[in-house]
Design an enzyme around this catalytic site. Structure first.
Site, PDB file in Angstrom:
ATOM      1  N   THR A   1      -0.401   4.195  -6.762  1.00 49.34           N
ATOM      2  CA  THR A   1      -0.986   4.365  -8.068  1.00 49.34           C
ATOM      3  C   THR A   1      -1.763   5.804  -7.893  1.00 49.34           C
ATOM      4  O   THR A   1      -1.881   6.651  -8.773  1.00 49.34           O
ATOM      5  CB  THR A   1      -1.806   3.442  -9.005  1.00 49.34           C
ATOM      6  OG1 THR A   1      -1.187   2.286  -8.898  1.00 49.34           O
ATOM      7  CG2 THR A   1      -2.328   3.684 -10.259  1.00 49.34           C
ATOM      8  N   THR A   2      -2.872   5.645  -7.122  1.00 44.92           N
ATOM      9  CA  THR A   2      -3.627   6.765  -6.495  1.00 44.92           C
ATOM     10  C   THR A   2      -2.805   8.210  -6.398  1.00 44.92           C
ATOM     11  O   THR A   2      -3.308   9.088  -6.509  1.00 44.92           O
ATOM     12  CB  THR A   2      -4.867   6.594  -5.628  1.00 44.92           C
ATOM     13  OG1 THR A   2      -5.498   5.278  -6.203  1.00 44.92           O
ATOM     14  CG2 THR A   2      -5.732   7.581  -5.484  1.00 44.92           C
TER      15      THR A   2
ATOM     16  N   TYR B   1       5.524  -2.389 -18.202  1.00 39.58           N
ATOM     17  CA  TYR B   1       6.165  -2.069 -19.563  1.00 39.58           C
ATOM     18  C   TYR B   1       7.129  -3.148 -19.849  1.00 39.58           C
ATOM     19  O   TYR B   1       6.923  -3.773 -20.619  1.00 39.58           O
ATOM     20  CB  TYR B   1       6.962  -0.823 -19.714  1.00 39.58           C
ATOM     21  CG  TYR B   1       7.489  -0.544 -21.128  1.00 39.58           C
ATOM     22  CD1 TYR B   1       6.957  -0.408 -21.893  1.00 39.58           C
ATOM     23  CD2 TYR B   1       9.062  -0.548 -21.152  1.00 39.58           C
ATOM     24  CE1 TYR B   1       7.366  -0.342 -23.281  1.00 39.58           C
ATOM     25  CE2 TYR B   1       9.212  -0.508 -22.363  1.00 39.58           C
ATOM     26  CZ  TYR B   1       8.845  -0.371 -23.618  1.00 39.58           C
ATOM     27  OH  TYR B   1       9.194  -0.093 -24.852  1.00 39.58           O
TER      28      TYR B   1
ATOM     29  N   TYR C   1       1.260  -6.438  -5.366  1.00 37.63           N
ATOM     30  CA  TYR C   1       0.183  -5.778  -5.904  1.00 37.63           C
ATOM     31  C   TYR C   1      -0.152  -6.318  -7.435  1.00 37.63           C
ATOM     32  O   TYR C   1       0.943  -5.945  -8.250  1.00 37.63           O
ATOM     33  CB  TYR C   1       0.338  -4.287  -5.851  1.00 37.63           C
ATOM     34  CG  TYR C   1      -0.539  -3.513  -6.643  1.00 37.63           C
ATOM     35  CD1 TYR C   1      -2.112  -3.809  -6.715  1.00 37.63           C
ATOM     36  CD2 TYR C   1      -0.171  -2.180  -6.861  1.00 37.63           C
ATOM     37  CE1 TYR C   1      -3.037  -2.913  -7.373  1.00 37.63           C
ATOM     38  CE2 TYR C   1      -1.335  -1.005  -7.320  1.00 37.63           C
ATOM     39  CZ  TYR C   1      -2.667  -1.596  -7.641  1.00 37.63           C
ATOM     40  OH  TYR C   1      -3.586  -0.860  -8.024  1.00 37.63           O
TER      41      TYR C   1
ATOM     42  N   ARG D   1      -3.231  -2.507 -15.699  1.00 37.76           N
ATOM     43  CA  ARG D   1      -2.278  -1.240 -15.909  1.00 37.76           C
ATOM     44  C   ARG D   1      -0.726  -1.767 -16.216  1.00 37.76           C
ATOM     45  O   ARG D   1      -0.021  -0.729 -16.752  1.00 37.76           O
ATOM     46  CB  ARG D   1      -2.060  -0.436 -14.328  1.00 37.76           C
ATOM     47  CG  ARG D   1      -3.565   0.279 -14.279  1.00 37.76           C
ATOM     48  CD  ARG D   1      -3.491   1.080 -12.874  1.00 37.76           C
ATOM     49  NE  ARG D   1      -2.768   2.430 -13.287  1.00 37.76           N
ATOM     50  CZ  ARG D   1      -3.429   3.621 -13.294  1.00 37.76           C
ATOM     51  NH1 ARG D   1      -4.930   3.756 -12.836  1.00 37.76           N
ATOM     52  NH2 ARG D   1      -2.685   4.570 -13.913  1.00 37.76           N
TER      53      ARG D   1
ATOM     54  N   LYS E   1      -2.483  -7.481  -2.617  1.00 41.29           N
ATOM     55  CA  LYS E   1      -3.532  -6.295  -3.098  1.00 41.29           C
ATOM     56  C   LYS E   1      -4.058  -7.061  -4.559  1.00 41.29           C
ATOM     57  O   LYS E   1      -3.045  -6.950  -5.573  1.00 41.29           O
ATOM     58  CB  LYS E   1      -3.268  -5.124  -3.487  1.00 41.29           C
ATOM     59  CG  LYS E   1      -4.122  -4.066  -3.922  1.00 41.29           C
ATOM     60  CD  LYS E   1      -3.759  -2.600  -3.955  1.00 41.29           C
ATOM     61  CE  LYS E   1      -4.843  -1.832  -4.631  1.00 41.29           C
ATOM     62  NZ  LYS E   1      -4.163  -0.413  -4.980  1.00 41.29           N
TER      63      LYS E   1
ATOM     64  N   ILE F   1      -7.880  -2.197  -0.211  1.00 48.57           N
ATOM     65  CA  ILE F   1      -6.979  -0.994  -0.509  1.00 48.57           C
ATOM     66  C   ILE F   1      -7.831  -0.239  -1.372  1.00 48.57           C
ATOM     67  O   ILE F   1      -7.843  -0.528  -2.730  1.00 48.57           O
ATOM     68  CB  ILE F   1      -5.730  -1.268  -0.907  1.00 48.57           C
ATOM     69  CG1 ILE F   1      -5.082  -2.160   0.173  1.00 48.57           C
ATOM     70  CG2 ILE F   1      -4.751  -0.162  -1.162  1.00 48.57           C
ATOM     71  CD1 ILE F   1      -3.565  -2.638  -0.025  1.00 48.57           C
TER      72      ILE F   1
END
Length: 294
Positions: free
Chosen positions: A47-48, A110, A136, A141, A164, A206
């Site tokens: 993501t980052t 989504y 994750y 999100r 994570k 993380i």
């Protein structure tokens, strides 16, 4: 009991971008600096790292580049998750082939999923992988969360090794830890919850914070794991204001601004992300100056 992929801090690394694409000169310098600073692992194209707006070619090139640049100095963890299971499988196969050490696979966004769907998706990706998988969970999100019983079911797969966890719910994380025991390692996915997750048996974090301060973020974890819990907690509290500012806008908007101020990259993001608002930027930079980061 499995050997952990890493203990300590893995940086969810930014991807330096400019109008031409990925800035590999900046990317290489950043990888070297992170490793030389004592980071324990690197997550690429998560993501980052803006993996969701990289082209497929860019994503694959960034993974291959990172493996080559790291040259075995730290584990490289590839972000290979997608809401398209078939694509996640193909990207996971590629990451294994180029030498990534583990995969970070996010819940589908989504289109979401039932818990049954999550199990089948993660197992299908894990079946295709020759390297360990980190699940994750970031419901803020993606709109879907992995339940503790689902982790228990997934823990039986030989390639699913870790979590994570960024659901923010310590009670749920405690429930997961009690269920999975030593079969799944747990990493904090929130920088403001490193110590709480270590306290329930976590192996580390993380981290977004460690883009800026890799050595210190690793030490928060290492101190706790050495039994220096008071030191670890004091360090966590020391950086709490910085952590909050790094999430005052959608990640990775603030961390890109911060890393640009440190001279590592341009403050360039792809739409729908836009540069940080001036009022927030001023507060972030003031805190970075107070801490001696810039």
């Amino acid at each position: 009991m499995r050997n952990p992929i890493f203990e300590g801090a893995a940086t969810a690394l930014i991807t330096p971008l400019n109008e031409s694409g990925v800035d590999y000169e900046a990317f290489g310098r950043l990888i070297d600096w992170q490793i030389e600073s004592g980071i324990d692992a690197l997550v690429i194209c998560g993501t980052t790292g803006e993996g969701s707006t990289l082209t497929d070619e860019e994503h694959r090139e960034a993974l291959a580049f990172s493996v080559k640049r790291a040259a075995g100095r730290v584990p490289i963890i590839a972000g290979t998750g997608s809401n398209d299971t078939a694509y996640a499988i193909e990207l996971t196969k590629f990451a294994c082939e180029v030498g990534c050490d583990a995969m970070l696979v996010v819940t589908p966004y989504y289109n979401k999923a039932t818990q049954k769907g999550l199990i089948q998706m993660f197992e299908a990706i894990a079946d295709a992988s020759t390297k360990p998988i980190i699940l994750y969970n970031v419901p803020s999100r993606t709109g879907v969360s992995i339940e503790p019983e689902t982790y228990l079911a997934l823990s039986k797969h030989p390639m699913i090794a870790a979590i994570k966890e960024a659901n923010g719910n310590i009670s749920k994380i405690m429930e997961t830890a009690a269920l999975v025991g030593e079969t799944l390692d747990i990493y904090s996915g929130n920088d403001d919850q490193i110590v709480p997750i270590l306290s329930v048996g976590g192996k580390g974090v993380i981290s977004v914070l460690s883009n800026l301060i890799p050595a210190e973020t690793s030490e928060i974890c290492k101190a706790y794991l050495r039994g220096e819990t008071k030191k670890s907690l004091e360090m966590q509290k020391k950086y709490l204001d910085l952590i909050n500012l790094l999430f005052c806008e959608v990640n990775p908007i603030p961390v890109k601004a911060a890393m640009s101020a440190m001279g590592f990259c341009e403050d360039y993001l792809r739409l729908p992300l836009t540069p940080m608002e001036d009022a927030h930027r001023e507060k972030l930079f003031a805190e970075m100056k107070r801490l001696g980061i810039i």
